[in-house]
Design a protein around this motif. Structure first.
Motif, PDB file in Angstrom:
ATOM      1  N   LYS A 197       0.814  -1.221   0.000  1.00 55.92           N
ATOM      2  CA  LYS A 197       0.000   0.000   0.000  1.00 55.92           C
ATOM      3  C   LYS A 197       0.844   1.266   0.000  1.00 55.92           C
ATOM      4  O   LYS A 197       0.358   2.341  -0.360  1.00 55.92           O
ATOM      5  N   ASN A 198       2.110   1.165   0.397  1.00 53.03           N
ATOM      6  CA  ASN A 198       2.976   2.342   0.466  1.00 53.03           C
ATOM      7  C   ASN A 198       4.016   2.395  -0.650  1.00 53.03           C
ATOM      8  O   ASN A 198       4.831   3.321  -0.685  1.00 53.03           O
ATOM      9  N   ARG A 199       4.009   1.426  -1.554  1.00 53.35           N
ATOM     10  CA  ARG A 199       5.072   1.375  -2.554  1.00 53.35           C
ATOM     11  C   ARG A 199       4.983   2.515  -3.557  1.00 53.35           C
ATOM     12  O   ARG A 199       6.008   3.091  -3.941  1.00 53.35           O
ATOM     13  N   MET A 200       3.777   2.871  -4.017  1.00 52.13           N
ATOM     14  CA  MET A 200       3.651   3.985  -4.948  1.00 52.13           C
ATOM     15  C   MET A 200       4.177   5.256  -4.307  1.00 52.13           C
ATOM     16  O   MET A 200       4.853   6.070  -4.959  1.00 52.13           O
ATOM     17  N   LYS A 201       3.897   5.435  -3.028  1.00 50.20           N
ATOM     18  CA  LYS A 201       4.387   6.609  -2.309  1.00 50.20           C
ATOM     19  C   LYS A 201       5.909   6.581  -2.218  1.00 50.20           C
ATOM     20  O   LYS A 201       6.575   7.614  -2.374  1.00 50.20           O
ATOM     21  N   ALA A 202       6.468   5.399  -1.981  1.00 49.52           N
ATOM     22  CA  ALA A 202       7.924   5.275  -1.892  1.00 49.52           C
ATOM     23  C   ALA A 202       8.584   5.598  -3.230  1.00 49.52           C
ATOM     24  O   ALA A 202       9.598   6.315  -3.279  1.00 49.52           O
ATOM     25  N   TYR A 203       8.016   5.087  -4.328  1.00 51.42           N
ATOM     26  CA  TYR A 203       8.587   5.369  -5.641  1.00 51.42           C
ATOM     27  C   TYR A 203       8.437   6.853  -6.003  1.00 51.42           C
ATOM     28  O   TYR A 203       9.312   7.433  -6.656  1.00 51.42           O
ATOM     29  N   SER A 204       7.328   7.471  -5.588  1.00 51.81           N
ATOM     30  CA  SER A 204       7.148   8.910  -5.830  1.00 51.81           C
ATOM     31  C   SER A 204       8.164   9.723  -5.030  1.00 51.81           C
ATOM     32  O   SER A 204       8.718  10.708  -5.529  1.00 51.81           O
ATOM     33  N   LEU A 205       8.402   9.313  -3.776  1.00 51.50           N
ATOM     34  CA  LEU A 205       9.400  10.004  -2.962  1.00 51.50           C
ATOM     35  C   LEU A 205      10.791   9.859  -3.565  1.00 51.50           C
ATOM     36  O   LEU A 205      11.599  10.795  -3.534  1.00 51.50           O
ATOM     37  N   ARG A 206      11.075   8.686  -4.103  1.00 50.59           N
ATOM     38  CA  ARG A 206      12.380   8.478  -4.750  1.00 50.59           C
ATOM     39  C   ARG A 206      12.542   9.423  -5.931  1.00 50.59           C
ATOM     40  O   ARG A 206      13.608  10.031  -6.114  1.00 50.59           O
ATOM     41  N   TYR A 207      11.479   9.560  -6.727  1.00 51.44           N
ATOM     42  CA  TYR A 207      11.569  10.457  -7.879  1.00 51.44           C
ATOM     43  C   TYR A 207      11.686  11.912  -7.437  1.00 51.44           C
ATOM     44  O   TYR A 207      12.398  12.709  -8.052  1.00 51.44           O
ATOM     45  N   THR A 208      11.000  12.250  -6.342  1.00 53.60           N
ATOM     46  CA  THR A 208      11.141  13.593  -5.779  1.00 53.60           C
ATOM     47  C   THR A 208      12.565  13.829  -5.301  1.00 53.60           C
ATOM     48  O   THR A 208      13.140  14.902  -5.506  1.00 53.60           O
ATOM     49  N   ALA A 209      13.146  12.813  -4.659  1.00 56.49           N
ATOM     50  CA  ALA A 209      14.529  12.933  -4.166  1.00 56.49           C
ATOM     51  C   ALA A 209      15.497  13.169  -5.326  1.00 56.49           C
ATOM     52  O   ALA A 209      16.435  13.973  -5.207  1.00 56.49           O
ATOM     53  N   ILE A 210      15.281  12.469  -6.433  1.00 54.64           N
ATOM     54  CA  ILE A 210      16.124  12.671  -7.613  1.00 54.64           C
ATOM     55  C   ILE A 210      16.103  14.136  -8.034  1.00 54.64           C
ATOM     56  O   ILE A 210      17.126  14.745  -8.345  1.00 54.64           O
ATOM     57  N   ASN A 211      14.916  14.727  -7.994  1.00 46.69           N
ATOM     58  CA  ASN A 211      14.770  16.086  -8.501  1.00 46.69           C
ATOM     59  C   ASN A 211      15.132  17.149  -7.480  1.00 46.69           C
ATOM     60  O   ASN A 211      15.413  18.291  -7.865  1.00 46.69           O
ATOM     61  N   ILE A 212      15.138  16.809  -6.202  1.00 48.08           N
ATOM     62  CA  ILE A 212      15.705  17.739  -5.225  1.00 48.08           C
ATOM     63  C   ILE A 212      17.194  17.920  -5.527  1.00 48.08           C
ATOM     64  O   ILE A 212      17.713  19.042  -5.547  1.00 48.08           O
ATOM     65  N   GLY A 213      17.864  16.799  -5.769  1.00 47.66           N
ATOM     66  CA  GLY A 213      19.270  16.880  -6.153  1.00 47.66           C
ATOM     67  C   GLY A 213      19.455  17.606  -7.477  1.00 47.66           C
ATOM     68  O   GLY A 213      20.367  18.418  -7.636  1.00 47.66           O
ATOM     69  N   ALA A 214      18.545  17.337  -8.417  1.00 48.37           N
ATOM     70  CA  ALA A 214      18.656  17.946  -9.741  1.00 48.37           C
ATOM     71  C   ALA A 214      18.366  19.436  -9.737  1.00 48.37           C
ATOM     72  O   ALA A 214      18.762  20.150 -10.660  1.00 48.37           O
ATOM     73  N   SER A 215      17.679  19.929  -8.701  1.00 45.68           N
ATOM     74  CA  SER A 215      17.376  21.366  -8.641  1.00 45.68           C
ATOM     75  C   SER A 215      18.587  22.190  -8.256  1.00 45.68           C
ATOM     76  O   SER A 215      18.659  23.385  -8.540  1.00 45.68           O
ATOM     77  N   VAL A 216      19.559  21.569  -7.603  1.00 41.52           N
ATOM     78  CA  VAL A 216      20.763  22.279  -7.157  1.00 41.52           C
ATOM     79  C   VAL A 216      21.933  22.032  -8.111  1.00 41.52           C
ATOM     80  O   VAL A 216      22.688  22.955  -8.445  1.00 41.52           O
ATOM     81  N   GLY A 217      22.092  20.800  -8.563  1.00 44.12           N
ATOM     82  CA  GLY A 217      23.248  20.416  -9.360  1.00 44.12           C
ATOM     83  C   GLY A 217      23.488  21.240 -10.610  1.00 44.12           C
ATOM     84  O   GLY A 217      24.624  21.682 -10.849  1.00 44.12           O
ATOM     85  N   PRO A 218      22.463  21.489 -11.460  1.00 44.11           N
ATOM     86  CA  PRO A 218      22.719  22.183 -12.723  1.00 44.11           C
ATOM     87  C   PRO A 218      23.286  23.596 -12.578  1.00 44.11           C
ATOM     88  O   PRO A 218      24.107  24.010 -13.388  1.00 44.11           O
ATOM     89  N   LEU A 219      22.827  24.346 -11.559  1.00 49.44           N
ATOM     90  CA  LEU A 219      23.333  25.709 -11.407  1.00 49.44           C
ATOM     91  C   LEU A 219      24.816  25.713 -11.078  1.00 49.44           C
ATOM     92  O   LEU A 219      25.589  26.498 -11.635  1.00 49.44           O
ATOM     93  N   LEU A 220      25.220  24.822 -10.167  1.00 49.39           N
ATOM     94  CA  LEU A 220      26.637  24.703  -9.858  1.00 49.39           C
ATOM     95  C   LEU A 220      27.396  24.140 -11.051  1.00 49.39           C
ATOM     96  O   LEU A 220      28.513  24.559 -11.359  1.00 49.39           O
ATOM     97  N   GLY A 221      26.748  23.205 -11.766  1.00 52.23           N
ATOM     98  CA  GLY A 221      27.374  22.618 -12.942  1.00 52.23           C
ATOM     99  C   GLY A 221      27.598  23.626 -14.045  1.00 52.23           C
ATOM    100  O   GLY A 221      28.615  23.570 -14.756  1.00 52.23           O
ATOM    101  N   ALA A 222      26.657  24.573 -14.233  1.00 54.94           N
ATOM    102  CA  ALA A 222      26.822  25.606 -15.256  1.00 54.94           C
ATOM    103  C   ALA A 222      28.049  26.458 -14.966  1.00 54.94           C
ATOM    104  O   ALA A 222      28.796  26.832 -15.877  1.00 54.94           O
ATOM    105  N   TYR A 223      28.272  26.767 -13.692  1.00 55.43           N
ATOM    106  CA  TYR A 223      29.447  27.549 -13.300  1.00 55.43           C
ATOM    107  C   TYR A 223      30.731  26.747 -13.515  1.00 55.43           C
ATOM    108  O   TYR A 223      31.700  27.232 -14.098  1.00 55.43           O
ATOM    109  N   LEU A 224      30.727  25.484 -13.071  1.00 57.27           N
ATOM    110  CA  LEU A 224      31.929  24.665 -13.199  1.00 57.27           C
ATOM    111  C   LEU A 224      32.219  24.291 -14.645  1.00 57.27           C
ATOM    112  O   LEU A 224      33.375  24.072 -15.014  1.00 57.27           O
ATOM    113  N   ALA A 225      31.176  24.203 -15.488  1.00 60.52           N
ATOM    114  CA  ALA A 225      31.389  23.885 -16.898  1.00 60.52           C
ATOM    115  C   ALA A 225      32.233  24.958 -17.576  1.00 60.52           C
ATOM    116  O   ALA A 225      32.963  24.687 -18.532  1.00 60.52           O
TER     117      ALA A 225
END
Length: 407
Positions: free
Chosen positions: A134-162
């Motif tokens: 009953k909680n697996r869909m929520k777990a997979y959604s949280l995982r995808y959210t976690a991916i994008n929390i990281g992705a919200s910060v990484g590109p800005l720093l990556g643009a500078y380092l690039a």
């Protein structure tokens, strides 16, 4: 406070460790890989097709390795496969810091895709092992959210380092993965995951696993549809940055902002939209997502400034919010308990689209105008709906007799 405690207790501690680790590791990888095509075009003077092949090697090896890694985790346990792959990923990123030739980058990106393909399906399977249905869909959604929390910060720093020091971004990413591996090694020793693994472990050889995949037509059509989705989505990290760099002033900066907008929208909208999606079947969510993603890619062909760029990324983001967590849930529903790792590994065949996407898009970008590239790709993504419908039809025919609903 009690509600927070109840929410946390929904999931095994290792699930939370994987979620936090996902934020850190994906944040660092989004700091590097989206800008790999720009780095190669600036420092090695390669054509878009060759850059597409280099970037596409990671998902190609992921398509091959994911099935193998998932099956190995079913046979020998999640812990061993996950830890070995994490340590290997860290070594690969350190290798990027000393790469000086096209062949070196192709090799390293291939190894990166192979190692990630071992880790990703295994970690998803472990989350399923440790979480009630009953909680697996929520777990997979949280995982995808976690991916994008990281992705919200990484590109800005990556643009500078690039622009300043791309090799430093590779070293930082390698260090984050190394730290993640050591933390997971320590906590998996302290927290018991053996029972969950053992309860689902049966002796299934690789030949048996391939035979199962061949006979499960519903899974086959699901994977074929996701291949087309991945082919379209891969443009965002391969040909879109090249297109924007060629056609817009400050194109690299605008691209990095689009990546951050994409990630922030997922973080903000994932849970509200998942509540809407819960009223639909996962298959309905997939169809809606495919339509929205096709619309976003179509709009990319009209980019002439900030407004059109943001509108395009909004459509694309809404599409992925509906598609990707639902895809994980569909694979979970299709998989027998003792083959969850194998099925999630089979889902990695979708990365064939991530391999073909940069090459096909690169060819279209080289021989035709950028807008034509995006319009053709959007039609390919739209065609995924046909495969989803075919897979659902097979699933319904084979399982409705037992009282189950379609996917």
């Amino acid at each position: 406070m009690n509600k927070l405690k109840q929410y946390i207790n929904q999931f095994h501690p290792i699930v939370w460790v994987l979620l936090v680790g996902t934020i850190l590791s994906r944040g660092s990888s989004f700091m590097t890989l989206p800008f790999l095509s720009i780095y190669l075009s600036r420092h090695m003077d390669l054509s878009p097709v060759i850059i597409g092949i280099t970037v596409g090697m990671s998902p190609l090896m992921g398509a091959i390795g994911g099935f193998i890694g998932g099956n190995l985790s079913d046979r020998f346990g999640r812990k061993k496969v996950m830890l070995v792959s994490l340590f290997a990923i860290s070594i690969v990123y350190y290798g990027f810091t000393i790469g000086k030739s096209q062949g070196w980058f192709i090799l390293l990106n291939a190894l990166n895709g192979l190692c990630n393909s071992f880790f990703e399906p295994t970690s998803q399977a472990l989350m399923g092992d440790l979480t009630g249905k009953k909680n697996r869909m929520k777990a997979y959604s949280l995982r995808y959210t976690a991916i994008n929390i990281g992705a919200s910060v990484g590109p800005l720093l990556g643009a500078y380092l690039a622009i300043t020091s791309a090799k430093l971004s590779f070293a930082l990413t390698g260090s984050v993965y190394l730290l993640y591996a050591f933390i997971l090694l320590f906590l998996m020793g302290k927290l018991d995951v053996g029972k969950a693994e053992q309860s689902n472990k049966k002796s299934v050889t690789m030949i048996d696993a391939f035979r199962i995949m061949k006979t499960d037509k519903a899974l086959l059509f699901l994977v074929l549809g996701i291949i087309l989705i991945s082919l379209g989505y891969s443009q965002m990290n391969s040909n879109l940055p090249q297109f924007m760099q060629m056609t817009l002033p400050n194109g690299v900066f605008i691209f990095s902002v689009l990546l951050t907008i994409n990630a922030l929208l997922v973080v903000i909208l994932q849970m509200p939209l998942s509540h809407i999606a819960e009223k639909w079947t996962p298959m309905q969510s997939m169809v809606v997502g495919a339509l929205l993603m096709a619309a976003g890619l179509f709009c990319f062909g009209f980019i002439n400034g900030w407004a059109t760029a943001i509108l395009s990324i909004v459509f694309l983001t809404l599409g992925e919010i509906f598609i990707f967590p639902s895809n994980s849930m569909l694979i979970d529903q299709l998989a027998p308990e003792h083959l969850r790792g194998t099925y999630f590994g089979a889902g990695q065949f979708s990365k064939i689209g991530n391999f073909l996407g940069p090459i096909i898009g690169g060819y279209l970008l080289s021989h035709f105008q950028g807008p034509i590239m995006f319009w053709v790709i959007s039609l390919i993504v739209f065609a995924s709906i046909l495969f989803f419908k075919l897979g659902n039809g097979i699933y319904v025919k084979t399982r409705v007799a037992s009282g189950e609903k379609g996917i």
